[in-house]
Design an enzyme around this catalytic site. Structure first.
Site, PDB file in Angstrom:
ATOM      1  N   ASP A 134     -27.588 -17.394  -0.646  1.00 24.04           N
ATOM      2  CA  ASP A 134     -26.649 -18.479  -0.979  1.00 24.04           C
ATOM      3  C   ASP A 134     -26.123 -19.039   0.335  1.00 24.04           C
ATOM      4  OD1 ASP A 134     -24.946 -19.112  -3.842  1.00 24.04           O
ATOM      5  OD2 ASP A 134     -24.111 -19.898  -1.964  1.00 24.04           O
ATOM      6  N   CYS A 142     -28.997 -27.219 -14.246  1.00 27.45           N
ATOM      7  CA  CYS A 142     -27.702 -27.481 -14.889  1.00 27.45           C
ATOM      8  C   CYS A 142     -27.342 -28.968 -14.809  1.00 27.45           C
ATOM      9  CB  CYS A 142     -26.600 -26.609 -14.286  1.00 27.45           C
ATOM     10  SG  CYS A 142     -26.320 -26.882 -12.546  1.00 27.45           S
ATOM     11  N   ARG A 165     -27.455 -13.768 -18.132  1.00 36.22           N
ATOM     12  CA  ARG A 165     -27.527 -12.605 -17.229  1.00 36.22           C
ATOM     13  C   ARG A 165     -27.957 -11.372 -18.020  1.00 36.22           C
ATOM     14  NH1 ARG A 165     -22.152 -14.588 -15.478  1.00 36.22           N
ATOM     15  NH2 ARG A 165     -22.575 -16.061 -13.812  1.00 36.22           N
ATOM     16  N   PHE A 208     -29.696 -18.798  -4.921  1.00 32.20           N
ATOM     17  CA  PHE A 208     -28.426 -19.401  -5.351  1.00 32.20           C
ATOM     18  C   PHE A 208     -27.583 -18.324  -6.070  1.00 32.20           C
ATOM     19  CE2 PHE A 208     -31.952 -22.384  -5.567  1.00 32.20           C
ATOM     20  CZ  PHE A 208     -31.543 -23.392  -4.701  1.00 32.20           C
TER      21      PHE A 208
HETATM   22  N1  SAH Z   1     -26.355 -17.814 -10.157  1.00 26.77           N
HETATM   23  C1  SAH Z   1     -24.931 -17.895  -9.901  1.00 26.77           C
HETATM   24  C2  SAH Z   1     -24.407 -19.317  -9.911  1.00 26.77           C
HETATM   25  C3  SAH Z   1     -25.097 -20.254  -8.945  1.00 26.77           C
HETATM   26  S1  SAH Z   1     -24.206 -21.700  -8.631  1.00 26.77           S
HETATM   27  C4  SAH Z   1     -24.182 -17.016 -10.895  1.00 26.77           C
HETATM   28  O1  SAH Z   1     -24.806 -16.475 -11.802  1.00 26.77           O
HETATM   29  O2  SAH Z   1     -22.978 -16.856 -10.754  1.00 26.77           O
HETATM   30  C5  SAH Z   1     -25.129 -22.430  -7.351  1.00 26.77           C
HETATM   31  C6  SAH Z   1     -24.984 -21.762  -5.984  1.00 26.77           C
HETATM   32  O3  SAH Z   1     -25.895 -22.373  -5.086  1.00 26.77           O
HETATM   33  C7  SAH Z   1     -23.624 -21.891  -5.327  1.00 26.77           C
HETATM   34  O4  SAH Z   1     -23.128 -20.601  -5.046  1.00 26.77           O
HETATM   35  C8  SAH Z   1     -23.890 -22.637  -3.990  1.00 26.77           C
HETATM   36  O5  SAH Z   1     -23.122 -22.118  -2.911  1.00 26.77           O
HETATM   37  C9  SAH Z   1     -25.340 -22.362  -3.774  1.00 26.77           C
HETATM   38  N2  SAH Z   1     -26.131 -23.325  -3.005  1.00 26.77           N
HETATM   39  C10 SAH Z   1     -26.111 -24.681  -3.079  1.00 26.77           C
HETATM   40  N3  SAH Z   1     -27.104 -25.205  -2.325  1.00 26.77           N
HETATM   41  C11 SAH Z   1     -27.782 -24.157  -1.775  1.00 26.77           C
HETATM   42  C12 SAH Z   1     -28.924 -24.039  -0.926  1.00 26.77           C
HETATM   43  N4  SAH Z   1     -29.574 -25.115  -0.508  1.00 26.77           N
HETATM   44  N5  SAH Z   1     -29.330 -22.810  -0.577  1.00 26.77           N
HETATM   45  C13 SAH Z   1     -28.671 -21.712  -1.013  1.00 26.77           C
HETATM   46  N6  SAH Z   1     -27.603 -21.761  -1.825  1.00 26.77           N
HETATM   47  C14 SAH Z   1     -27.156 -22.965  -2.201  1.00 26.77           C
END
Ligand code: SAH
Length: 398
Positions: A252, A342, A214, A230
């Site tokens: 998200d 990941c 970040r 996401f």
């Molecule tokens: N970037 C974030 C972590 C992401 S974790 C950080 O820095 O904290 C992955 C995320 O993707 C989760 O919050 C989950 O709710 C979301 N997610 C999963 N499938 C998804 C989709 N098809 N569209 C949008 N969000 C999704």
């Protein structure tokens, strides 16, 4: 106590001797004794040579998780678990002394010699996941060790994951030591403040593995209009705002996470901005933008794990290619793509090939500017490549 003996098929001792910590059921010739799930076993090769000592999981395809390669010195007792927990904590000394961060991973499973154990520290609270029968059996000892070494206010268990079922364990969540944390706690990360829902948030409540990334992406985001795919609780959005980014569109599927994202922005003094929070599927939103020729200066893609094991790699690769192809199509020339995977089963090399395939299909030129990985609290064990699970690229797209 008589230890159960696990005898490997001819030639199948190689990866264990190379200190890979998993033995799959297919590598086992026979088992001497009648072990209970979670018992300590000794592993031998077909020539009766000692290979390793571990814990047997009767339900999982990962039949034995290795704890030690030392035959006589190392017994699996309370002292063993204390030593391993202590070692993991020692490994985080640099982070423990960082005055701007009070949240980091304390135990990173196999990579810390504690198969299936995750412990995240959020200031005075610890959140633990016991994801293998090996550490589940030792839970009381591990909890005591953590309490003794860290003196937290409370330890909360979040072993409510699908991987527990594969181990034949039931889902578990709740306080295991000390006080019960409030519904939302506040942490400090690189000087930024974040609310974390330990009890009901995803995983242990916050994605600590992106802490350093970040920060790394900030210089690329100043003045940029960003699609933050996401977004979860807005980690990248807070840092982007601090870098004076333009509008951030956070997407998200989880509404509770987006609600916390908005609160996190306020908490850091960024309430006067025009950012947007959309509860939707990132694939669908990006397709709609592509069709409308709507473009962004920067696109961040940090999806959940697409490949949970080696068998799912091909399908996962298609998923990664799809979202990155869409991401490339909605980027302005000279725009920035920040993209992650990941999946432990998808190597960085493969991930780069996937971006290559997406670039060719999108007819865009893609330059990798930086390679990203988690911080030092998520060590990669060289004998266990799967522990290099998070990889990412900062790319310039022409
Ligand atoms: N970037 C974030 C972590 C992401 S974790 C950080 O820095 O904290 C992955 C995320 O993707 C989760 O919050 C989950 O709710 C979301 N997610 C999963 N499938 C998804 C989709 N098809 N569209 C949008 N969000 C999704």
């Amino acid at each position: 106590m008589i230890t159960t003996q696990v005898i490997l098929k001819k030639g199948r001792d190689k990866s264990v001797l190379n200190r890979h910590p998993w033995i799959f059921s297919g590598a086992i010739e026979r088992i001497e004794g009648q072990p209970q799930n979670g018992d300590v076993v000794d592993v031998w090769n077909d020539k009766a040579r000692f290979v390793a000592r571990g814990v047997i999981s009767l339900k999982s395809q990962i039949r034995v998780r290795i704890l030690t390669w030392t035959l006589y010195e190392e017994q699996i007792n309370d002292d063993f678990w204390y030593r391993r927990v202590d070692r993991a904590i020692q490994g985080r000394a640099a982070l423990a002394n960082d005055p701007t961060t009070n949240a980091y991973r304390l135990v990173h499973a196999e990579a810390d010699g504690l198969p299936g154990l995750i412990v995240d520290r959020y200031g005075p609270w610890l959140v633990a996941q016991f994801l293998s029968v090996a550490v589940d059996r030792a839970k009381a000892t591990i909890v005591n060790a953590l309490a003794e070494f860290i003196s937290p206010q409370g330890i909360y268990e979040r072993s409510d994951t699908h991987s527990r079922e594969l181990e034949g364990l039931v889902s578990m969540a709740g306080p295991v030591w000390g006080e019960v944390p409030p519904d939302l706690i506040e942490i400090e990360e690189n000087g930024f403040r974040f609310l974390v829902d330990i009890k009901a948030g995803q995983k242990t409540g916050h994605y600590l593995d992106q802490r350093e990334n970040r920060k790394r992406v900030m210089p690329y985001l100043s003045g940029q209009e960003i699609l933050n795919g996401f977004s979860f609780t807005g980690g990248f959005c807070v840092y982007a705002a601090a870098a004076n980014a333009g509008r951030v569109m956070n997407i998200d599927t989880s509404e509770p996470s987006l609600y916390i994202a908005e609160q996190n922005m306020k908490l850091n003094g960024f309430s006067q901005r025009e950012d947007i929070y959309v509860a939707a599927d990132v694939f669908e939103i990006m397709r709609a933008y592509r069709d409308q020729n709507w473009t962004f200066d920067a696109v961040i893609l940090d999806p959940p794990k697409f490949a949970h094991n080696a068998r799912q790699v091909q399908q996962a690769s298609r998923g990664y290619k799809d979202i990155n192809l869409l991401g490339l199509k909605i980027l302005k020339p000279g725009g920035i793509l920040i993209t992650f995977s990941c999946s432990g089963a998808v190597s960085e090399e493969l991930f780069q090939k996937i971006i290559f395939a997406a670039a060719v299909d999108a007819n865009r030129e893609v330059q990798i500017l930086e390679r990203l990985q988690p911080g030092s609290d998520h060590p990669v064990l060289v004998t266990f490549p799967e522990s290099a699970y998070l990889k990412g690229f900062i790319c310039r797209v022409w």
